[in-house]
Design a protein around this motif. Sequence first.
Motif, PDB file in Angstrom:
ATOM      1  N   THR A  90     -22.696  -5.230  35.183  1.00  0.00           N
ATOM      2  CA  THR A  90     -23.807  -4.254  35.965  1.00  0.00           C
ATOM      3  C   THR A  90     -24.432  -3.297  35.065  1.00  0.00           C
ATOM      4  N   VAL A  91     -23.859  -3.172  33.658  1.00  0.00           N
ATOM      5  CA  VAL A  91     -24.593  -2.156  32.892  1.00  0.00           C
ATOM      6  C   VAL A  91     -24.596  -2.833  31.197  1.00  0.00           C
ATOM      7  N   ILE A  92     -23.597  -3.261  30.804  1.00  0.00           N
ATOM      8  CA  ILE A  92     -23.718  -3.775  29.240  1.00  0.00           C
ATOM      9  C   ILE A  92     -24.513  -4.854  29.086  1.00  0.00           C
ATOM     10  N   LEU A  93     -24.388  -5.762  29.800  1.00  0.00           N
ATOM     11  CA  LEU A  93     -25.309  -7.139  29.950  1.00  0.00           C
ATOM     12  C   LEU A  93     -25.771  -7.537  31.385  1.00  0.00           C
ATOM     13  N   PRO A  94     -26.686  -6.902  31.651  1.00  0.00           N
ATOM     14  CA  PRO A  94     -27.141  -6.791  33.189  1.00  0.00           C
ATOM     15  C   PRO A  94     -27.997  -8.250  33.371  1.00  0.00           C
ATOM     16  N   ASN A  95     -28.499  -8.929  32.195  1.00  0.00           N
ATOM     17  CA  ASN A  95     -29.058 -10.183  32.374  1.00  0.00           C
ATOM     18  C   ASN A  95     -28.334 -11.310  31.798  1.00  0.00           C
ATOM     19  N   ALA A  96     -27.117 -11.129  31.715  1.00  0.00           N
ATOM     20  CA  ALA A  96     -26.347 -12.195  31.443  1.00  0.00           C
ATOM     21  C   ALA A  96     -26.296 -13.220  32.061  1.00  0.00           C
ATOM     22  N   ASP A  97     -26.350 -14.590  31.574  1.00  0.00           N
ATOM     23  CA  ASP A  97     -26.482 -15.816  32.060  1.00  0.00           C
ATOM     24  C   ASP A  97     -25.519 -16.114  33.332  1.00  0.00           C
TER      25      ASP A  97
END
Length: 224
Positions: free
Chosen positions: A131-138
């Motif tokens: 939700t915050v740290i890696l919002p575009n995670a695969d």
Amino acid sequence: MQVAIDGPGGSGKSTLSRNLAKRLGFVYVDTGALYRAVGLFCSEKGVGVNDEEEVRKTIEGKLKLSIKLIDGEQRVFSNGEDVSEKIRRDEVSMWASDVSKLPFVREFLLKLQRDMAETNSVIMDGRDIGTVILPNADVKIFLTAADTERAKRRHEELIEKGAQISYSEVLEELRKRDHNDTHREIAPLKQAKDAVLIDSTGLSFEQTAQKLYETIVAARNEAI
């Protein structure tokens, strides 16, 4: 490739993420360990972990955290000291929960976490990764289980380590942590809209690990 695994305490995120990272050849980043290290540092300095201004004065320019892989195992260093065992003490869990509510602490750790993900294929677990740290995670996974089952697992783990604590105490502590994590103003624990929900209630470690592995591999194959 970036894999974000979120979920409540006792859901097995850390152990499963570590196992999966090794299986996939990724770097495992235990973000909870970083919050534990901040909480431990503040406690050792005699600073209340709920006082943001005091925490800021205590760690700003005075605390340097790093994660190193040593013989394939993640070790957490606080100002050069390996605190990997210290931060696993049961009381440190609540300190971590308290400092994680503070905006300054989250900002303090954000760059460190994102830098790791930018330079490696990572599996990162925590409570606000997707939700915050890696919002575009695969790949985003929300891993959970019934609180009674999570408390049972945690209690067995503590007893194996020689701790003198009852199941009811562990369950009460876990429920308090769940409430803190889901009700904090800054980045509360919640499932990202595009995360895959995996409930491990009634599943063995191996069954849960396989579900996670298949989810990640499917996403990787789709991206190729």
